[in-house]
Write a protein that holds these residues in place. Structure first.
Motif, PDB file in Angstrom:
ATOM      1  N   TYR A   1      44.859  19.160  26.056  1.00 57.05           N
ATOM      2  CA  TYR A   1      43.698  18.285  26.116  1.00 57.05           C
ATOM      3  C   TYR A   1      42.632  18.720  25.123  1.00 57.05           C
ATOM      4  CZ  TYR A   1      45.237  16.029  30.468  1.00 57.05           C
ATOM      5  OH  TYR A   1      45.924  15.299  31.411  1.00 57.05           O
TER       6      TYR A   1
ATOM      7  N   ARG B   1      43.616  13.686  26.756  1.00 61.77           N
ATOM      8  CA  ARG B   1      44.801  14.435  26.337  1.00 61.77           C
ATOM      9  C   ARG B   1      45.026  14.216  24.857  1.00 61.77           C
ATOM     10  NH1 ARG B   1      50.335  13.820  29.764  1.00 61.77           N
ATOM     11  NH2 ARG B   1      50.592  12.019  28.374  1.00 61.77           N
TER      12      ARG B   1
ATOM     13  N   LEU C   1      42.682  16.411  36.561  1.00 65.75           N
ATOM     14  CA  LEU C   1      43.554  15.888  35.511  1.00 65.75           C
ATOM     15  C   LEU C   1      45.000  16.129  35.951  1.00 65.75           C
ATOM     16  CD1 LEU C   1      41.577  17.362  32.493  1.00 65.75           C
ATOM     17  CD2 LEU C   1      41.640  14.961  33.175  1.00 65.75           C
TER      18      LEU C   1
END
Length: 287
Positions: A145, A114, A139
Protein backbone atom coordinates in the motif's frame (compact mmCIF):
# COMPACT_ATOMS: atom_id res chain seq x y z
CA UNK A 1 7.87 4.38 24.92
CA UNK A 2 8.20 8.14 24.49
CA UNK A 3 7.61 9.92 21.18
CA UNK A 4 11.27 10.29 20.23
CA UNK A 5 12.01 6.61 20.80
CA UNK A 6 8.87 5.57 18.97
CA UNK A 7 9.73 7.71 15.94
CA UNK A 8 13.26 6.31 15.89
CA UNK A 9 11.84 2.81 15.83
CA UNK A 10 9.44 3.79 13.05
CA UNK A 11 12.33 5.14 10.98
CA UNK A 12 14.31 1.95 11.43
CA UNK A 13 11.38 -0.13 10.27
CA UNK A 14 10.97 1.99 7.17
CA UNK A 15 14.67 1.70 6.37
CA UNK A 16 14.38 -2.11 6.44
CA UNK A 17 11.30 -1.88 4.28
CA UNK A 18 13.04 0.26 1.67
CA UNK A 19 16.03 -2.08 1.66
CA UNK A 20 13.69 -4.94 0.86
CA UNK A 21 12.49 -3.09 -2.21
CA UNK A 22 8.90 -4.24 -1.73
CA UNK A 23 7.23 -1.35 -3.53
CA UNK A 24 5.55 -2.08 -6.84
CA UNK A 25 5.60 0.25 -9.84
CA UNK A 26 8.09 2.63 -11.33
CA UNK A 27 8.80 4.37 -8.02
CA UNK A 28 10.17 2.09 -5.34
CA UNK A 29 9.74 3.83 -2.47
CA UNK A 30 9.37 6.45 -0.33
CA UNK A 31 11.74 8.77 -2.19
CA UNK A 32 13.31 11.59 -0.23
CA UNK A 33 13.31 14.91 -2.05
CA UNK A 34 16.11 17.41 -1.79
CA UNK A 35 15.32 20.64 0.07
CA UNK A 36 12.92 22.70 -1.98
CA UNK A 37 12.14 19.80 -4.33
CA UNK A 38 8.66 18.44 -4.82
CA UNK A 39 5.21 19.94 -4.56
CA UNK A 40 2.25 19.43 -2.34
CA UNK A 41 -0.17 19.17 -5.26
CA UNK A 42 0.71 18.29 -8.79
CA UNK A 43 -2.51 19.67 -10.20
CA UNK A 44 -4.27 22.97 -10.76
CA UNK A 45 -7.24 23.47 -8.47
CA UNK A 46 -10.33 25.62 -8.92
CA UNK A 47 -10.69 29.19 -7.68
CA UNK A 48 -11.58 28.20 -4.13
CA UNK A 49 -9.10 25.39 -3.74
CA UNK A 50 -6.30 27.23 -1.96
CA UNK A 51 -3.66 24.68 -2.92
CA UNK A 52 -0.23 24.91 -4.48
CA UNK A 53 0.35 25.56 -8.15
CA UNK A 54 1.30 22.71 -10.52
CA UNK A 55 4.80 21.27 -10.21
CA UNK A 56 7.43 23.41 -11.90
CA UNK A 57 9.89 21.89 -14.33
CA UNK A 58 12.34 19.62 -12.53
CA UNK A 59 10.17 19.18 -9.43
CA UNK A 60 8.66 15.93 -8.25
CA UNK A 61 4.89 15.53 -8.48
CA UNK A 62 3.11 15.25 -5.15
CA UNK A 63 3.27 12.09 -3.08
CA UNK A 64 6.46 10.59 -4.52
CA UNK A 65 8.63 11.70 -1.61
CA UNK A 66 8.53 10.80 2.07
CA UNK A 67 10.43 14.00 2.91
CA UNK A 68 10.26 17.58 1.66
CA UNK A 69 11.59 20.89 2.99
CA UNK A 70 12.72 19.16 6.18
CA UNK A 71 9.36 17.50 6.89
CA UNK A 72 9.08 13.71 6.93
CA UNK A 73 6.08 11.38 6.88
CA UNK A 74 6.92 8.61 9.38
CA UNK A 75 4.67 5.57 9.68
CA UNK A 76 4.26 3.62 12.91
CA UNK A 77 5.73 0.55 11.22
CA UNK A 78 5.89 -1.43 7.96
CA UNK A 79 2.56 -3.07 8.84
CA UNK A 80 -0.23 -1.15 10.63
CA UNK A 81 -1.73 -2.54 13.82
CA UNK A 82 -5.10 -4.24 13.24
CA UNK A 83 -7.89 -1.72 12.87
CA UNK A 84 -5.76 1.39 13.40
CA UNK A 85 -3.31 3.46 11.35
CA UNK A 86 -0.77 5.68 13.12
CA UNK A 87 2.01 8.00 11.99
CA UNK A 88 3.75 11.30 12.67
CA UNK A 89 5.02 14.26 10.67
CA UNK A 90 8.48 15.27 11.86
CA UNK A 91 9.85 18.75 11.19
CA UNK A 92 13.27 20.20 10.33
CA UNK A 93 14.25 19.92 14.01
CA UNK A 94 13.52 16.17 14.00
CA UNK A 95 10.61 16.53 16.39
CA UNK A 96 6.98 15.60 15.76
CA UNK A 97 5.03 18.56 14.36
CA UNK A 98 1.93 19.56 16.35
CA UNK A 99 0.84 22.77 14.57
CA UNK A 100 -0.99 22.49 11.23
CA UNK A 101 -3.15 24.85 9.20
CA UNK A 102 -6.73 23.88 8.44
CA UNK A 103 -7.18 23.14 4.74
CA UNK A 104 -10.57 22.08 3.41
CA UNK A 105 -11.93 21.88 6.95
CA UNK A 106 -9.22 19.48 8.19
CA UNK A 107 -5.66 19.78 9.48
CA UNK A 108 -4.57 16.70 7.52
CA UNK A 109 -6.04 14.50 4.82
CA UNK A 110 -4.87 10.88 4.68
CA UNK A 111 -5.24 8.89 1.47
CA UNK A 112 -4.52 5.15 1.58
CA UNK A 113 -4.56 2.95 -1.53
CA UNK A 114 -3.06 -0.35 -2.57
CA UNK A 115 -0.27 -0.15 -5.12
CA UNK A 116 -2.58 -1.50 -7.82
CA UNK A 117 -4.99 1.39 -6.90
CA UNK A 118 -7.56 -0.90 -5.29
CA UNK A 119 -8.94 -0.23 -1.81
CA UNK A 120 -8.92 3.59 -1.93
CA UNK A 121 -9.58 5.28 1.43
CA UNK A 122 -9.77 9.00 2.27
CA UNK A 123 -9.87 9.52 6.03
CA UNK A 124 -9.09 12.21 8.60
CA UNK A 125 -6.95 11.15 11.56
CA UNK A 126 -6.91 12.76 15.00
CA UNK A 127 -3.78 14.50 16.31
CA UNK A 128 -2.54 13.67 19.81
CA UNK A 129 -0.67 16.26 21.90
CA UNK A 130 2.64 14.42 21.31
CA UNK A 131 2.31 14.76 17.51
CA UNK A 132 1.03 11.23 16.80
CA UNK A 133 -1.77 10.99 14.26
CA UNK A 134 -4.12 7.99 14.36
CA UNK A 135 -7.36 6.84 12.77
CA UNK A 136 -9.46 3.66 12.84
CA UNK A 137 -8.72 1.89 9.57
CA UNK A 138 -9.23 -1.69 8.43
CA UNK A 139 -7.66 -2.90 5.19
CA UNK A 140 -8.80 -6.50 4.69
CA UNK A 141 -7.06 -7.08 1.35
CA UNK A 142 -3.41 -8.11 1.45
CA UNK A 143 -0.73 -6.32 -0.54
CA UNK A 144 1.61 -3.36 -0.77
CA UNK A 145 0.00 0.00 0.00
CA UNK A 146 0.86 3.67 -0.37
CA UNK A 147 -0.25 6.27 2.18
CA UNK A 148 -0.39 9.99 1.34
CA UNK A 149 -0.40 12.73 3.98
CA UNK A 150 -1.82 15.98 2.58
CA UNK A 151 -1.19 18.89 4.98
CA UNK A 152 0.21 22.37 5.56
CA UNK A 153 2.45 22.80 8.62
CA UNK A 154 1.89 26.14 10.30
CA UNK A 155 4.49 28.50 8.84
CA UNK A 156 5.18 26.16 5.90
CA UNK A 157 3.67 25.53 2.49
CA UNK A 158 1.09 22.84 1.65
CA UNK A 159 2.60 19.51 0.67
CA UNK A 160 1.74 15.88 0.05
CA UNK A 161 4.16 13.22 1.30
CA UNK A 162 3.94 9.49 0.60
CA UNK A 163 5.14 6.32 2.33
CA UNK A 164 4.70 2.57 1.76
CA UNK A 165 3.48 -0.18 4.06
CA UNK A 166 2.16 -3.73 3.69
CA UNK A 167 -0.79 -5.86 4.74
CA UNK A 168 0.02 -9.55 5.14
CA UNK A 169 -1.92 -12.29 3.39
CA UNK A 170 -2.63 -13.74 -0.03
CA UNK A 171 -2.15 -10.85 -2.47
CA UNK A 172 -4.55 -10.90 -5.43
CA UNK A 173 -3.71 -8.02 -7.81
CA UNK A 174 -6.48 -6.17 -9.63
CA UNK A 175 -6.38 -4.43 -13.00
CA UNK A 176 -8.72 -1.68 -14.15
CA UNK A 177 -9.94 -1.13 -17.71
CA UNK A 178 -10.58 2.44 -18.90
CA UNK A 179 -13.90 3.61 -17.46
CA UNK A 180 -15.93 6.83 -17.45
CA UNK A 181 -19.00 5.56 -15.60
CA UNK A 182 -19.08 4.49 -11.96
CA UNK A 183 -21.96 2.81 -10.13
CA UNK A 184 -21.88 3.01 -6.36
CA UNK A 185 -24.74 2.31 -3.92
CA UNK A 186 -27.40 2.97 -6.55
CA UNK A 187 -25.76 6.16 -7.84
CA UNK A 188 -24.47 6.52 -11.39
CA UNK A 189 -21.62 9.00 -11.90
CA UNK A 190 -20.45 9.87 -15.41
CA UNK A 191 -17.19 11.60 -16.26
CA UNK A 192 -16.75 13.76 -19.36
CA UNK A 193 -13.57 15.49 -20.51
CA UNK A 194 -10.05 14.33 -21.28
CA UNK A 195 -6.77 14.54 -19.44
CA UNK A 196 -4.01 16.12 -21.54
CA UNK A 197 -0.46 15.99 -20.23
CA UNK A 198 0.92 19.39 -19.23
CA UNK A 199 -2.31 21.26 -19.94
CA UNK A 200 -5.30 22.29 -17.87
CA UNK A 201 -8.07 19.79 -18.55
CA UNK A 202 -11.74 20.51 -17.77
CA UNK A 203 -13.55 17.52 -16.26
CA UNK A 204 -17.24 17.25 -15.43
CA UNK A 205 -18.68 14.65 -13.06
CA UNK A 206 -22.46 14.16 -13.31
CA UNK A 207 -24.25 12.42 -10.45
CA UNK A 208 -27.56 10.61 -10.98
CA UNK A 209 -29.79 8.19 -9.14
CA UNK A 210 -32.85 6.17 -10.14
CA UNK A 211 -32.65 7.44 -13.71
CA UNK A 212 -32.73 11.11 -12.70
CA UNK A 213 -30.22 13.80 -11.73
CA UNK A 214 -29.12 14.43 -8.16
CA UNK A 215 -29.59 18.16 -7.56
CA UNK A 216 -29.14 18.26 -3.78
CA UNK A 217 -25.56 17.17 -3.22
CA UNK A 218 -24.28 18.17 0.20
CA UNK A 219 -21.00 19.98 0.84
CA UNK A 220 -18.08 17.76 1.74
CA UNK A 221 -14.84 19.36 2.95
CA UNK A 222 -16.10 22.75 1.80
CA UNK A 223 -17.13 21.70 -1.73
CA UNK A 224 -19.67 19.53 -3.56
CA UNK A 225 -16.98 17.14 -4.70
CA UNK A 226 -13.46 16.12 -3.80
CA UNK A 227 -11.28 14.60 -6.53
CA UNK A 228 -7.98 12.73 -6.24
CA UNK A 229 -6.03 11.35 -9.21
CA UNK A 230 -3.15 8.88 -9.07
CA UNK A 231 -0.80 8.14 -11.94
CA UNK A 232 -0.45 4.46 -12.78
CA UNK A 233 2.86 2.88 -11.79
CA UNK A 234 4.46 5.37 -9.42
CA UNK A 235 1.19 6.75 -7.94
CA UNK A 236 2.11 10.41 -8.46
CA UNK A 237 -0.58 12.34 -6.60
CA UNK A 238 -2.88 14.99 -8.07
CA UNK A 239 -5.45 16.79 -5.91
CA UNK A 240 -8.08 19.06 -7.45
CA UNK A 241 -11.30 20.74 -6.37
CA UNK A 242 -14.38 22.11 -8.16
CA UNK A 243 -14.06 25.22 -10.28
CA UNK A 244 -15.68 28.45 -9.22
CA UNK A 245 -19.00 28.50 -7.39
CA UNK A 246 -20.32 25.04 -8.22
CA UNK A 247 -23.97 24.24 -7.56
CA UNK A 248 -25.39 21.28 -5.66
CA UNK A 249 -25.46 19.00 -8.68
CA UNK A 250 -25.94 17.13 -10.80
CA UNK A 251 -22.72 18.43 -12.37
CA UNK A 252 -19.50 19.06 -10.48
CA UNK A 253 -16.77 20.65 -12.61
CA UNK A 254 -13.02 20.44 -12.11
CA UNK A 255 -9.87 21.78 -13.73
CA UNK A 256 -6.93 19.39 -13.52
CA UNK A 257 -3.40 19.35 -14.85
CA UNK A 258 -1.57 16.04 -14.99
CA UNK A 259 2.22 16.13 -15.19
CA UNK A 260 2.74 13.48 -17.89
CA UNK A 261 1.05 11.15 -20.33
CA UNK A 262 -0.15 7.86 -18.92
CA UNK A 263 -3.05 6.12 -17.21
CA UNK A 264 -4.65 7.77 -14.19
CA UNK A 265 -7.09 6.51 -11.61
CA UNK A 266 -9.57 9.15 -10.43
CA UNK A 267 -11.55 9.00 -7.18
CA UNK A 268 -14.50 11.33 -6.61
CA UNK A 269 -15.83 11.72 -3.06
CA UNK A 270 -19.36 13.15 -2.97
CA UNK A 271 -21.91 13.48 -0.19
CA UNK A 272 -25.65 12.87 -0.46
CA UNK A 273 -28.19 11.90 2.17
CA UNK A 274 -25.55 12.44 4.85
CA UNK A 275 -23.27 9.70 3.44
CA UNK A 276 -19.95 10.16 1.64
CA UNK A 277 -19.46 7.79 -1.29
CA UNK A 278 -16.53 7.31 -3.68
CA UNK A 279 -16.84 6.89 -7.46
CA UNK A 280 -13.82 5.48 -9.29
CA UNK A 281 -12.69 6.06 -12.89
CA UNK A 282 -9.74 5.12 -15.12
CA UNK A 283 -8.54 7.54 -17.82
CA UNK A 284 -5.63 7.49 -20.26
CA UNK A 285 -4.21 10.85 -21.30
CA UNK A 286 -3.74 12.29 -24.72
CA UNK A 287 -0.17 13.16 -25.72
Amino acid sequence: MNTAARLAAFGGALALLAAGGFAVGTAAGPVAAAPGEGTGHAGMAGESAGHAEPAAAGELPGGLAASQDGYTFTLAGPTPEPGRFSFAITGPDGKAVTAFDVEHEKKLHLIVVRRDTAGFRHVHPELAPDGTWSVPLTLPAAGSYRAFADFAPTGGKPMTLGADFSVAGDYQPVTFAPSRVANVDGYRVELTGDLVAGKTSPLTLTVGRGGGPVIDLQPYLGAYGHLVALRGGDLAYLHVHPEGNAGAGPEVKFAAEVPSAGTYRLFLDFRHGGVVRTAEFTLTTGH
